[in-house]
Design an enzyme around this catalytic site. Structure first.
Site, mmCIF file in Angstrom:
data_model
loop_
_atom_site.group_PDB
_atom_site.id
_atom_site.type_symbol
_atom_site.label_atom_id
_atom_site.label_comp_id
_atom_site.label_asym_id
_atom_site.label_seq_id
_atom_site.Cartn_x
_atom_site.Cartn_y
_atom_site.Cartn_z
ATOM 1 N N LYS A 43 27.358 10.885 2.877
ATOM 2 C CA LYS A 43 26.415 11.275 1.812
ATOM 3 C C LYS A 43 26.122 10.154 0.825
ATOM 4 O O LYS A 43 25.267 10.304 -0.041
ATOM 5 C CB LYS A 43 26.971 12.488 1.049
ATOM 6 C CG LYS A 43 27.016 13.753 1.892
ATOM 7 C CD LYS A 43 27.068 15.002 1.050
ATOM 8 C CE LYS A 43 26.821 16.217 1.909
ATOM 9 N NZ LYS A 43 27.008 17.479 1.191
ATOM 10 N N LYS A 45 27.916 9.231 -1.596
ATOM 11 C CA LYS A 45 28.672 9.376 -2.842
ATOM 12 C C LYS A 45 29.872 10.300 -2.640
ATOM 13 O O LYS A 45 29.861 11.141 -1.727
ATOM 14 C CB LYS A 45 27.794 9.866 -3.992
ATOM 15 C CG LYS A 45 26.988 11.080 -3.712
ATOM 16 C CD LYS A 45 26.064 11.382 -4.884
ATOM 17 C CE LYS A 45 25.152 12.536 -4.514
ATOM 18 N NZ LYS A 45 24.195 12.895 -5.494
#
Ligand code: CTP
Length: 135
Positions: A43, A45
């Site tokens: 993702k 993060k």
């Protein structure tokens, strides 16, 4: 029967609880919880809750939790479940390519792929949006 479901389970919410409860109807539930490193790679993060926090919460709810460090295939081979369950939001996306496996491979392992009805109007993304709007 052994049923495996793999996900991130960040900010555990009603959608996660409903999915896990439904899994229980099919047998002994094994939860594959994505590692912080995998989430960061996938993702871009990190999750709000660390793997340790997510694992502890799911274990406190009574689930058998295993760390998932890749697209899921390693854990699937390791656990060798009868059923592989995922929320039905994945029914229109390509879950098999997400986990890097084919129907032939699942068939060879006698794994049944099960879509559990998705709970509407709640997700980790929605919670994060609400948090950012309220601060
Ligand atoms: N899930 C569900 N109903 C929801 C949200 C999630 O059934 N409302 C299911 C997903 O389909 C998956 C599992 O819960 O099988 C774990 O999903 P996860 O991606 O960790 O949670 P989401 O809330 O979907 O996270 P995000 O918003 O970041 O995609």
């Amino acid at each position: 029967m052994r049923i495996l479901t793999i996900g991130t389970f960040d900010c555990v919410h009603a959608g996660h609880i409903n999915l896990l409860q439904s899994c229980k109807e099919y047998g002994d539930v094994v939860v594959g919880d994505n590692s912080d490193e995998f989430i960061e790679r996938y993702k871009g993060k990190p999750p709000l809750f660390t793997y340790k926090e997510r694992e502890e919460l799911l274990e406190n709810l009574g689930y058998d939790v295993h760390k998932n460090t890749d697209n899921g295939s390693t854990l699937i081979y390791q656990i060798n479940p009868d059923v592989l369950a995922i929320g039905s939001d994945w029914a229109r996306k390509d879950y098999l390519s997400q986990i890097g496996m084919t129907y032939d491979e699942l068939d060879a392992m006698n794994i049944h792929l099960l879509y559990i009805p998705y709970t509407k109007n709640i997700s980790t993304t929605i919670i994060k949006q609400r948090l950012s709007e309220s601060s």
